[in-house]
Design an enzyme around this catalytic site. Sequence first.
Site, PDB file in Angstrom:
ATOM      1  N   CYS A  73      -7.741  -6.968  -3.275  1.00  0.00           N
ATOM      2  CA  CYS A  73      -7.420  -5.673  -2.674  1.00  0.00           C
ATOM      3  C   CYS A  73      -6.844  -6.020  -1.303  1.00  0.00           C
ATOM      4  O   CYS A  73      -7.535  -6.594  -0.460  1.00  0.00           O
ATOM      5  CB  CYS A  73      -8.673  -4.811  -2.550  1.00  0.00           C
ATOM      6  SG  CYS A  73      -8.373  -3.169  -1.860  1.00  0.00           S
ATOM      7  N   SER A  74      -5.586  -5.715  -1.077  1.00  0.00           N
ATOM      8  CA  SER A  74      -4.871  -6.165   0.117  1.00  0.00           C
ATOM      9  C   SER A  74      -5.519  -5.673   1.407  1.00  0.00           C
ATOM     10  O   SER A  74      -6.197  -4.645   1.442  1.00  0.00           O
ATOM     11  CB  SER A  74      -3.420  -5.681   0.076  1.00  0.00           C
ATOM     12  OG  SER A  74      -2.747  -6.207  -1.031  1.00  0.00           O
TER      13      SER A  74
END
Length: 198
Positions: A48-49
Site C-alpha cells: 500500500c503506497s
Amino acid sequence: MATSGHRAPSGRARKAIAAVPRRGFLPRDVRALAGQDAALPIGDGATCSQPSTVAYMLALLDARPGHRVLDVGSGSGWTSALLSVLTRPGGVVHAVEIVPRLVEYGRSRLVAAGFAEVAVHDAGDVLGLPEHAPYDRILVSAAAARVPVELCEQLAVGGRLVGPVGHEMHLVTRMPAGFVDRVVPGEFVFVPLVDPEA
C-alpha cells in the site's frame, strides 16, 4: 519529452486522504503502522503506497467529479476509494489487479469501507481494462519498464495518465494530435507492473 515543475498535493487530494483512513485497507498485522509515511506490505509482494506519494500522484492526476477513472494495480483498494471520493458525484471508478487474492482482498476492503460502487476486476493477461474505455483519468500504481502505450490508448481525448516508469513519474496527456509525455521531479519506488506485451 518535457519536464514539468513540481506540484504540491492539492487541497482536494489531501481532503480525500483525510476522509479515507488507510488503516481500514491494511492487513491486521500492519494496521498499527498506518500513520507512517511509508509503503506497507499487503501480501503477495504488493504494498500500500506511502501517503505522500499517493497525494502527489492524485494532485497530478486531478480527477474531478463525473470522471471515468481506471486504477491500475489497485492492491488494497485504498487508492480506488480515494478516486471514488474525488470523482463524486457522478464518477465511475474501475480498478484492476493482477493478483487474484488481492482482487478479493481489495473488493472486500472497499465494501467494508462503504465503496461498494467501485468495480474491482481481475486483470488477467490484459493491460488495463479496454472494454470499459475511454477513461478521463488512469492511475498506475506499479512501475512500468516503458510508457504503457496500451493504457495511454484507453484515455479519452483530454484525459491524463499518471504512473511510474522505472523510478521516474510520468504524466501523459492525450491530445487530439497524439500524446504529450512529461516527466515530473522526484525518484519513486514501486513494485513492477506486469506487462503482457513486454
